[in-house]
Write a protein that holds these residues in place. Structure first.
Motif, PDB file in Angstrom:
ATOM      1  N   ILE A   1       3.404   4.568  -2.498  1.00 50.26           N
ATOM      2  CA  ILE A   1       3.421   6.006  -2.771  1.00 50.26           C
ATOM      3  C   ILE A   1       3.794   6.161  -4.241  1.00 50.26           C
ATOM      4  O   ILE A   1       4.952   5.991  -4.624  1.00 50.26           O
ATOM      5  CB  ILE A   1       4.443   6.756  -1.893  1.00 50.26           C
ATOM      6  N   GLY A   2       2.786   6.424  -5.088  1.00 51.95           N
ATOM      7  CA  GLY A   2       3.007   6.443  -6.530  1.00 51.95           C
ATOM      8  C   GLY A   2       2.944   7.837  -7.119  1.00 51.95           C
ATOM      9  O   GLY A   2       2.490   8.787  -6.474  1.00 51.95           O
ATOM     10  N   PHE A   3       3.397   7.948  -8.360  1.00 52.27           N
ATOM     11  CA  PHE A   3       3.387   9.233  -9.055  1.00 52.27           C
ATOM     12  C   PHE A   3       3.603   9.003 -10.541  1.00 52.27           C
ATOM     13  O   PHE A   3       4.066   7.938 -10.963  1.00 52.27           O
ATOM     14  CB  PHE A   3       4.463  10.172  -8.495  1.00 52.27           C
ATOM     15  N   SER A   4       3.281  10.033 -11.335  1.00 48.25           N
ATOM     16  CA  SER A   4       3.373   9.948 -12.786  1.00 48.25           C
ATOM     17  C   SER A   4       4.788  10.172 -13.295  1.00 48.25           C
ATOM     18  O   SER A   4       5.274   9.444 -14.160  1.00 48.25           O
ATOM     19  CB  SER A   4       2.418  10.971 -13.411  1.00 48.25           C
ATOM     20  N   HIS A   5       5.450  11.209 -12.778  1.00 44.76           N
ATOM     21  CA  HIS A   5       6.809  11.526 -13.194  1.00 44.76           C
ATOM     22  C   HIS A   5       7.493  12.313 -12.088  1.00 44.76           C
ATOM     23  O   HIS A   5       6.858  12.649 -11.084  1.00 44.76           O
ATOM     24  CB  HIS A   5       6.834  12.307 -14.516  1.00 44.76           C
ATOM     25  N   VAL A   6       8.775  12.571 -12.240  1.00 39.41           N
ATOM     26  CA  VAL A   6       9.559  13.187 -11.169  1.00 39.41           C
ATOM     27  C   VAL A   6       9.426  14.705 -11.254  1.00 39.41           C
ATOM     28  O   VAL A   6       9.939  15.346 -12.169  1.00 39.41           O
ATOM     29  CB  VAL A   6      11.041  12.766 -11.253  1.00 39.41           C
TER      30      VAL A   6
END
Length: 242
Positions: A76-81
């Motif tokens: 489960i990935g993402f660019s920033h919080v």
């Protein structure tokens, strides 16, 4: 394009080989439209990039389930919080027991090691992760467009750049994948909202992303785009540094 929820309009479209855009259009009280996109790489170790906001979790889960069993998700990935990037991270970790948060080293250190229910798999700048027939590489991009921990993933075989908030386009009635201009509408949106950090390293960071020679830009808001991604990223650099 496949509609997975007729009430919300949530839909799925394959933008590159094995890479699916999950889109939910939203109309706010003032009448302005916006869209939230997540990207699923279907492979031996499937990756979901962007979780969507927490309240959108049932819609995104339904869309993912139309492509593969949700409990098969591995990353489960993402660019920033931010809420639309990782707001439902723990909900995903609960329904996909073998999954792991995937983020840059800074995000892991300052936020996700504490916020997430499982320890993250962090990627250093330039580090590659094999998913099967797809491989993704992490690119640190602090403060582009915002957040110290910001970064992006490029998928090597399809030349797809998962570019987060870059080239954000407003509106809801947009095609899933376009070859038309997205720089002008995204720049109009940026000038109205001013959500960029205006880092002095913008051109340098964009040049590093351009060096991946993306053929598809997987934008988080609005249409995904197909064409000369390197040229478009350099054109954005010209706009930001003019």
């Amino acid at each position: 394009m496949t509609i997975t929820n007729s009430q919300s309009g949530t839909n799925v479209h394959e933008i590159s080989d094995g890479i699916y855009r999950i889109n939910t259009p939203v109309v706010f009280e003032n009448g302005n439209g916006f869209s939230f996109n997540q990207y699923l790489i279907a492979d031996d170790e499937p990756l979901l990039f962007h979780t969507g906001p927490r309240r959108m979790f049932p819609l995104v889960r339904e869309a993912v389930a139309s492509i593969l069993p949700v409990d098969q998700l591995r990353y489960i990935g993402f660019s920033h919080v931010e809420a639309d990037e990782c707001g439902s991270l723990n909900e995903w970790l609960a329904v996909a027991p073998q999954s792991t948060p995937l983020c840059g080293t800074v995000a892991g250190m300052v936020s996700i090691a504490d916020m997430a229910d499982r320890a993250p798999r962090t990627l250093a700048d330039g580090e590659m992760l094999a998913l099967g027939r797809h491989s993704v590489r992490w690119h640190d991009a602090p403060h582009l467009p915002h957040a110290w921990e910001c970064g992006f993933l490029s998928e090597e075989s399809t030349k797809t750049l998962l570019c987060g908030d870059l080239f954000t386009q407003g509106g809801t009635d947009l095609p899933p994948l376009t070859e038309s201009d997205i720089l002008e509408p995204s720049e109009s949106f940026r000038h109205a909202m001013d959500y960029f950090s205006h880092t002095k390293y913008a051109r340098e960071l964009l040049e590093r992303l351009a060096a991946t020679a993306p053929a598809t830009l997987a934008c988080m808001h609005g249409s995904a785009w197909r064409g000369d991604g390197a040229g478009l990223l350099r054109a954005l650099g010209d706009e930001l540094c003019s």
